[in-house]
Scaffold this active site. Structure first.
Site, PDB file in Angstrom:
ATOM      1  N   HIS A 174       0.820  -1.221   0.000  1.00 21.82           N
ATOM      2  CA  HIS A 174       0.000   0.000   0.000  1.00 21.82           C
ATOM      3  C   HIS A 174       0.849   1.264   0.000  1.00 21.82           C
ATOM      4  O   HIS A 174       0.341   2.353  -0.268  1.00 21.82           O
ATOM      5  CB  HIS A 174      -0.924   0.000   1.225  1.00 21.82           C
ATOM      6  CG  HIS A 174      -2.031  -1.018   1.132  1.00 21.82           C
ATOM      7  ND1 HIS A 174      -3.337  -0.683   0.898  1.00 21.82           N
ATOM      8  CD2 HIS A 174      -2.013  -2.374   1.220  1.00 21.82           C
ATOM      9  CE1 HIS A 174      -4.089  -1.771   0.857  1.00 21.82           C
ATOM     10  NE2 HIS A 174      -3.302  -2.827   1.056  1.00 21.82           N
ATOM     11  N   ASP A 386       3.457   9.481  -1.043  1.00 23.05           N
ATOM     12  CA  ASP A 386       2.260   8.742  -0.617  1.00 23.05           C
ATOM     13  C   ASP A 386       2.071   7.567  -1.554  1.00 23.05           C
ATOM     14  O   ASP A 386       2.292   7.707  -2.770  1.00 23.05           O
ATOM     15  CB  ASP A 386       1.038   9.672  -0.714  1.00 23.05           C
ATOM     16  CG  ASP A 386       0.052   9.461   0.432  1.00 23.05           C
ATOM     17  OD1 ASP A 386       0.009   8.356   0.984  1.00 23.05           O
ATOM     18  OD2 ASP A 386      -0.679  10.418   0.765  1.00 23.05           O
TER      19      ASP A 386
HETATM   20  C1  GDG Z   1      -2.268   4.261   3.365  1.00 24.95           C
HETATM   21  C2  GDG Z   1      -1.220   4.840   2.396  1.00 24.95           C
HETATM   22  C3  GDG Z   1      -2.867   4.614   0.539  1.00 24.95           C
HETATM   23  C4  GDG Z   1      -9.274  10.910   6.949  1.00 24.95           C
HETATM   24  N1  GDG Z   1      -9.755  11.803   7.806  1.00 24.95           N
HETATM   25  C5  GDG Z   1     -10.934  11.346   8.251  1.00 24.95           C
HETATM   26  C6  GDG Z   1     -11.178  10.136   7.621  1.00 24.95           C
HETATM   27  N2  GDG Z   1     -10.132   9.884   6.828  1.00 24.95           N
HETATM   28  C7  GDG Z   1     -10.003   8.700   5.941  1.00 24.95           C
HETATM   29  C8  GDG Z   1     -10.101   9.150   4.507  1.00 24.95           C
HETATM   30  C9  GDG Z   1      -9.317   8.076   3.765  1.00 24.95           C
HETATM   31  C10 GDG Z   1      -8.317   7.579   4.817  1.00 24.95           C
HETATM   32  O1  GDG Z   1      -8.722   8.122   6.078  1.00 24.95           O
HETATM   33  C11 GDG Z   1      -6.906   8.088   4.533  1.00 24.95           C
HETATM   34  O2  GDG Z   1      -6.408   7.368   3.445  1.00 24.95           O
HETATM   35  P1  GDG Z   1      -5.122   7.828   2.615  1.00 24.95           P
HETATM   36  O3  GDG Z   1      -5.023   6.992   1.410  1.00 24.95           O
HETATM   37  O4  GDG Z   1      -5.254   9.279   2.263  1.00 24.95           O
HETATM   38  O5  GDG Z   1      -3.869   7.723   3.570  1.00 24.95           O
HETATM   39  P2  GDG Z   1      -3.228   6.612   4.627  1.00 24.95           P
HETATM   40  O6  GDG Z   1      -4.048   6.514   5.847  1.00 24.95           O
HETATM   41  O7  GDG Z   1      -1.824   7.070   4.851  1.00 24.95           O
HETATM   42  O8  GDG Z   1      -3.240   5.193   3.869  1.00 24.95           O
HETATM   43  C12 GDG Z   1      -1.915   5.572   1.268  1.00 24.95           C
HETATM   44  C13 GDG Z   1      -3.768   3.887   1.531  1.00 24.95           C
HETATM   45  O9  GDG Z   1      -3.020   3.279   2.578  1.00 24.95           O
HETATM   46  C14 GDG Z   1      -4.586   2.797   0.822  1.00 24.95           C
HETATM   47  O10 GDG Z   1      -3.764   1.914   0.140  1.00 24.95           O
HETATM   48  O11 GDG Z   1      -3.671   5.376  -0.339  1.00 24.95           O
HETATM   49  O12 GDG Z   1      -0.964   6.078   0.351  1.00 24.95           O
HETATM   50  O13 GDG Z   1      -0.340   5.735   3.099  1.00 24.95           O
HETATM   51  O14 GDG Z   1     -10.153   7.022   3.398  1.00 24.95           O
HETATM   52  O15 GDG Z   1     -11.450   9.213   4.176  1.00 24.95           O
HETATM   53  N3  GDG Z   1     -12.301   9.409   7.820  1.00 24.95           N
HETATM   54  C15 GDG Z   1     -13.216   9.934   8.696  1.00 24.95           C
HETATM   55  N4  GDG Z   1     -13.011  11.104   9.369  1.00 24.95           N
HETATM   56  C16 GDG Z   1     -11.904  11.832   9.176  1.00 24.95           C
HETATM   57  O16 GDG Z   1     -11.732  12.900   9.798  1.00 24.95           O
HETATM   58  N5  GDG Z   1     -14.361   9.257   8.917  1.00 24.95           N
END
Ligand code: GDG
Length: 486
Positions: A174, A386
């Site tokens: 990921h 990322d």
């Molecule tokens: C890893 C990799 C890769 C965020 N704030 C709130 C909230 N979120 C949710 C978002 C999104 C998730 O958290 C964050 O996902 P990301 O992909 O942006 O980042 P990572 O957590 O670092 O994830 C990344 C991922 O794995 C999948 O493979 O894309 O590169 O680092 O879904 O919606 N959700 C809620 N409240 C918030 O305040 N409910």
């Protein structure tokens, strides 16, 4: 239904189980089923095929006792079974906080100086991967498909092969895979690379990551031959044949679009807009992590306010920082740095009736997040590196009126798919980012719409269901030789 063959069940292994396990105020354990994209996408496959999810429940053994029972009760009616992999406190510290988060996470995101190459961490990593392998071996049948997730579990296939398991095994990374010059700093570089080669399929988020992996293979392993083209290549390494695929992860586009249009979200969105008359809302949503580049983003926003004074009183940056890994000192220091910057910038620019940055340090309810996605004219997504970044995709999915501008770091995996519609920036380039903020602010409605349409059509096509399907087809060896446009 996926053509995986009639008898194959799916065994999913990830560091954490798809549950949130917490003690409530009275000290009782509470369990909430996970709601993330991965769970949503895998549940239908697990339901059709039957399957098991294997992972750490998030507590350490001293907390244990009734956890097995709680899991058993919570999953009695779930469409798939669950097998916990308990960790001791020492294993959690050395495997999870240590090897995974003090070595692999920083190194793979190009933060080599934050790595602590402690040999004790490596021992724990091997031991915990072995522990996972034993649980998987005990739970699986010979024809099952095994799908292992992420950087915590890179050696699981190797441990399973040692136990004599010959099932097909796939691995999805990921996070990014680093360039060879960084990867070679890892004292266990060869052990990890060879362990990965025990999988039948390795999936990466972007071509960049697969290219780096192939460079590492060529530099560190002899007799490597790469065959094929397109989404899935084949690496021939000695007598091993490993498929290397590019599968950009996504989210449930339709569910986000549908929920963003719901009455609740619409009402809340109108309220947010009414609170910001004559103002454009710029939204940042990031987990507290040094890879997300939050301090740089704040400095770039400040720079934009200095270079383009007409932005003052006309834009508000809402920056949500979701608490994460606070028990690690670097993360605590990062939080302090962010808070000082927000205070300094607000102190410098605030005027009666206008505060430039609204800073939120907590996680929002899903509908609140969706309302902000819908209300924000601009999303500012500028990680320093990322794997993918789902926030960028979720923002676009929620722009149901096809307006909105996505400013996106070229170092997010998502940039490889969204380059056409987004304003791509180098997150280290203060001029480029502040220019992009101004450009987004002044962009015509027509250009916004044409860009957002392109973004939404790509994300809708390559959604999370496409992702699961493409990976599993490649794992069983079906042709997925389409061009890597997704
Ligand atoms: C890893 C990799 C890769 C965020 N704030 C709130 C909230 N979120 C949710 C978002 C999104 C998730 O958290 C964050 O996902 P990301 O992909 O942006 O980042 P990572 O957590 O670092 O994830 C990344 C991922 O794995 C999948 O493979 O894309 O590169 O680092 O879904 O919606 N959700 C809620 N409240 C918030 O305040 N409910």
């Amino acid at each position: 239904m996926l053509p995986l063959g009639p008898q194959k069940s799916l065994i999913v292994a990830s560091n954490r189980l798809p549950f949130v396990l917490e003690r409530d105020a009275s000290g009782e354990w509470r369990i909430e089923p996970g709601s993330g994209g991965l769970v949503t996408a895998l549940v239908p496959v697990l339901r059709d095929r039957g399957g098991i999810w294997i992972g750490w429940p998030g507590s350490v053994e001293s907390d244990e006792g009734d956890i097995e029972q709680i899991l058993e009760r919570a999953t009695r009616r779930s469409p798939y079974q669950v097998r916990p992999v308990p960790l001791t406190e020492e294993e959690r510290d050395n495997f999870y906080y240590g090897f995974s988060n003090e070595i692999i996470w920083p190194l793979f995101h190009d933060f080599q100086t934050l790595c602590t190459f402690d040999p004790e961490y490596w021992k724990a990593y091997e031991a915990v991967n072995r522990k996972f392998a034993r649980v998987i071996a005990a739970a699986s049948r010979p024809d099952d498909l095994i799908w292992v997730h992420d950087y915590h579990l890179m050696s699981v296939a190797c441990e399973l092969r040692c136990l004599g398991i010959s099932s097909r095994m796939g691995f999805f990374l990921h996070i990014p895979f680093p360039p060879v010059d960084l990867y070679v700093k890892l004292p266990w570089r060869l052990a990890i690379l060879s362990a990965l080669l025990d999988y039948d399929l390795i999936g990466f988020q972007a071509q960049r990551d697969r290219r780096n992996f192939i460079h590492c293979l060529r530099a560190l392993v002899k007799n490597v031959k790469i065959e094929g083209r397109g989404r899935v290549l084949t690496a021939l390494v000695g007598d091993r044949k490993v498929r290397l695929g590019v599968f950009p992860i996504s989210m449930d586009f339709q569910a986000f679009a549908r929920d963003a249009a719901s009455e609740d979200v619409t009402r809340r969105c109108q309220q947010l807009r009414a609170d910001l008359p004559d103002r454009q809302l710029i939204l940042g949503v990031d987990r507290l992590d040094y890879t997300k580049g939050i301090p740089d983003k704040l400095k770039e926003f400040r720079h934009a306010l200095i270079r383009f004074p007409e932005l003052r009183e006309r834009v508000t940056l809402v920056q949500v920082v979701v608490p994460s890994r606070e028990e690690i000192p670097e993360y605590y220091d990062l939080k302090t740095e962010i808070e000082q910057l927000v205070g300094r910038i607000n102190g410098e620019f605030t005027q009666p009736g206008w505060i430039p940055i609204q800073y939120v340090y907590r996680s929002w309810e899903r509908n609140e997040l969706l309302a902000y996605y819908r209300a924000a004219e601009i999303a500012l997504v500028t990680p320093l590196k990322d794997g993918m970044n789902l926030v960028a995709k979720e923002y676009c999915a929620c722009r149901i009126d096809e307006s909105g501008v996505l400013i996106l770091s070229e170092f997010a995996g998502a940039a490889s798919q969204l380059a056409e519609g987004a304003l791509l920036v180098n997150p280290y380039d203060v001029y480029r980012v502040s220019d992009a903020i101004y450009r987004a602010f002044t962009m015509s409605a027509e250009e916004r719409r044409s860009r957002m349409r392109k973004l939404r059509s790509t994300i809708a096509r390559y959604d999370i269901f496409w992702w699961v399907d493409a990976f599993l087809k490649a794992e069983v060896g079906l042709d997925t030789s389409e061009r890597v446009s997704g």
